[in-house]
Design a protein around this motif. Sequence first.
Motif, PDB file in Angstrom:
ATOM      1  N   THR A   4       0.743  -1.266   0.124  1.00 11.95           N
ATOM      2  CA  THR A   4       0.156   0.020   0.021  1.00 11.95           C
ATOM      3  C   THR A   4       0.905   1.274  -0.120  1.00 11.95           C
ATOM      4  O   THR A   4       0.211   2.195  -0.377  1.00 11.95           O
ATOM      5  CB  THR A   4      -1.008   0.121   1.154  1.00 11.95           C
ATOM      6  N   ASN A   5       2.049   1.142   0.227  1.00  7.76           N
ATOM      7  CA  ASN A   5       2.973   2.230   0.183  1.00  7.76           C
ATOM      8  C   ASN A   5       3.205   2.911  -1.168  1.00  7.76           C
ATOM      9  O   ASN A   5       3.496   3.886  -1.340  1.00  7.76           O
ATOM     10  CB  ASN A   5       4.399   2.101   0.814  1.00  7.76           C
ATOM     11  N   ASN A   6       2.852   1.976  -2.295  1.00  8.49           N
ATOM     12  CA  ASN A   6       2.889   2.313  -3.626  1.00  8.49           C
ATOM     13  C   ASN A   6       1.535   3.048  -4.024  1.00  8.49           C
ATOM     14  O   ASN A   6       1.369   3.421  -5.049  1.00  8.49           O
ATOM     15  CB  ASN A   6       3.140   1.120  -4.697  1.00  8.49           C
ATOM     16  N   LEU A   7       0.591   3.118  -3.299  1.00 10.08           N
ATOM     17  CA  LEU A   7      -0.835   3.704  -3.488  1.00 10.08           C
ATOM     18  C   LEU A   7      -0.782   5.247  -2.943  1.00 10.08           C
ATOM     19  O   LEU A   7      -0.576   5.489  -1.524  1.00 10.08           O
ATOM     20  CB  LEU A   7      -1.787   2.766  -2.983  1.00 10.08           C
ATOM     21  N   ASP A   8      -1.526   6.088  -3.770  1.00 11.72           N
ATOM     22  CA  ASP A   8      -1.836   7.456  -3.141  1.00 11.72           C
ATOM     23  C   ASP A   8      -3.304   7.591  -2.998  1.00 11.72           C
ATOM     24  O   ASP A   8      -3.869   6.471  -3.192  1.00 11.72           O
ATOM     25  CB  ASP A   8      -1.151   8.411  -4.190  1.00 11.72           C
ATOM     26  N   ARG A   9      -3.582   8.549  -2.703  1.00 11.52           N
ATOM     27  CA  ARG A   9      -5.174   8.764  -2.124  1.00 11.52           C
ATOM     28  C   ARG A   9      -6.071   8.580  -3.282  1.00 11.52           C
ATOM     29  O   ARG A   9      -6.956   8.188  -3.252  1.00 11.52           O
ATOM     30  CB  ARG A   9      -5.201  10.365  -1.733  1.00 11.52           C
ATOM     31  N   VAL A  10      -5.599   8.954  -4.403  1.00 12.82           N
ATOM     32  CA  VAL A  10      -6.525   8.578  -5.708  1.00 12.82           C
ATOM     33  C   VAL A  10      -6.464   7.273  -5.944  1.00 12.82           C
ATOM     34  O   VAL A  10      -7.655   6.808  -6.439  1.00 12.82           O
ATOM     35  CB  VAL A  10      -5.846   9.656  -6.991  1.00 12.82           C
ATOM     36  N   ALA A  41      -7.487   6.014 -16.630  1.00 10.71           N
ATOM     37  CA  ALA A  41      -7.386   4.759 -17.430  1.00 10.71           C
ATOM     38  C   ALA A  41      -5.946   4.251 -17.014  1.00 10.71           C
ATOM     39  O   ALA A  41      -5.911   3.175 -16.742  1.00 10.71           O
ATOM     40  CB  ALA A  41      -7.725   4.820 -18.921  1.00 10.71           C
ATOM     41  N   ARG A  42      -5.007   5.114 -17.182  1.00  9.34           N
ATOM     42  CA  ARG A  42      -3.706   4.692 -16.777  1.00  9.34           C
ATOM     43  C   ARG A  42      -3.432   4.041 -15.746  1.00  9.34           C
ATOM     44  O   ARG A  42      -2.754   3.176 -15.379  1.00  9.34           O
ATOM     45  CB  ARG A  42      -2.691   6.013 -17.065  1.00  9.34           C
ATOM     46  N   ARG A  43      -4.153   4.709 -14.639  1.00 11.90           N
ATOM     47  CA  ARG A  43      -3.951   4.543 -13.012  1.00 11.90           C
ATOM     48  C   ARG A  43      -4.692   2.875 -12.894  1.00 11.90           C
ATOM     49  O   ARG A  43      -4.159   2.279 -12.364  1.00 11.90           O
ATOM     50  CB  ARG A  43      -4.554   5.574 -12.217  1.00 11.90           C
ATOM     51  N   VAL A  44      -5.938   2.940 -13.627  1.00  7.71           N
ATOM     52  CA  VAL A  44      -6.664   1.667 -13.374  1.00  7.71           C
ATOM     53  C   VAL A  44      -5.600   0.332 -13.929  1.00  7.71           C
ATOM     54  O   VAL A  44      -5.374  -0.530 -13.365  1.00  7.71           O
ATOM     55  CB  VAL A  44      -7.835   1.768 -13.867  1.00  7.71           C
ATOM     56  N   THR A  49      -2.153  -4.221 -13.598  1.00  8.67           N
ATOM     57  CA  THR A  49      -0.607  -4.520 -13.721  1.00  8.67           C
ATOM     58  C   THR A  49      -0.130  -5.084 -12.487  1.00  8.67           C
ATOM     59  O   THR A  49       0.845  -6.051 -12.286  1.00  8.67           O
ATOM     60  CB  THR A  49       0.092  -3.768 -14.739  1.00  8.67           C
ATOM     61  N   ASP A  50      -0.135  -4.226 -11.413  1.00 10.81           N
ATOM     62  CA  ASP A  50       0.571  -4.313 -10.366  1.00 10.81           C
ATOM     63  C   ASP A  50       0.062  -5.275  -9.370  1.00 10.81           C
ATOM     64  O   ASP A  50       0.261  -5.517  -8.219  1.00 10.81           O
ATOM     65  CB  ASP A  50       0.664  -2.871  -9.420  1.00 10.81           C
ATOM     66  N   GLY A  51      -1.327  -5.823  -9.734  1.00  7.13           N
ATOM     67  CA  GLY A  51      -1.902  -6.791  -8.932  1.00  7.13           C
ATOM     68  C   GLY A  51      -2.840  -6.286  -7.985  1.00  7.13           C
ATOM     69  O   GLY A  51      -3.303  -7.207  -7.129  1.00  7.13           O
TER      70      GLY A  51
END
Length: 158
Positions: A4-10, A41-44, A49-51
């Motif tokens: 989750t450290n790879n995830l931001d608020r969005v 779309a890029r984020r999704v 891809t990142d699982g």
Amino acid sequence: MDDTNNLDRVDLKLLAQLQRDASLSNLELAERVGLSPTPCARRVKRLITDGFIERQVAVLNAEKLGYDLTAHVSISMDRHTPDRFENFEAEIARYDEVVDCSVVTGQSADYLIRVVVKDMKHFEAVLLGKLTRIPGVTGVHSSFVLRKVISRTEIPLT
């Protein structure tokens, strides 16, 4: 492993929206999280891809489809060897009636499975015709769902 450290608020907003309703169009999703469609779309795509997103499914109403009986079944094995467990897991994966299977601890059982069937006769066929015939199964204990109190698919993201 906590990625989750790879995830931001969005990203977390996107995941929250998609796990509530994966049928949202990219445009609807972008509007709900405050992005324009292309970055959305890029984020999704990256989340897939990142699982973080394993798959997108429709949650069906089992009772409307005639599947009126759900059983939680504890299964004990005779030996705790890798080959015994691999064989059981390969076999249980073939049964459409088994919708969930977990290796568990803290109980007398080795596995806890959830079985969804039409009725008690259907359950009996699964129990006697399939589950008890898997090599190594020594104990089976069934509990039947009378009424669902909570049934969620969402993972809390806060």
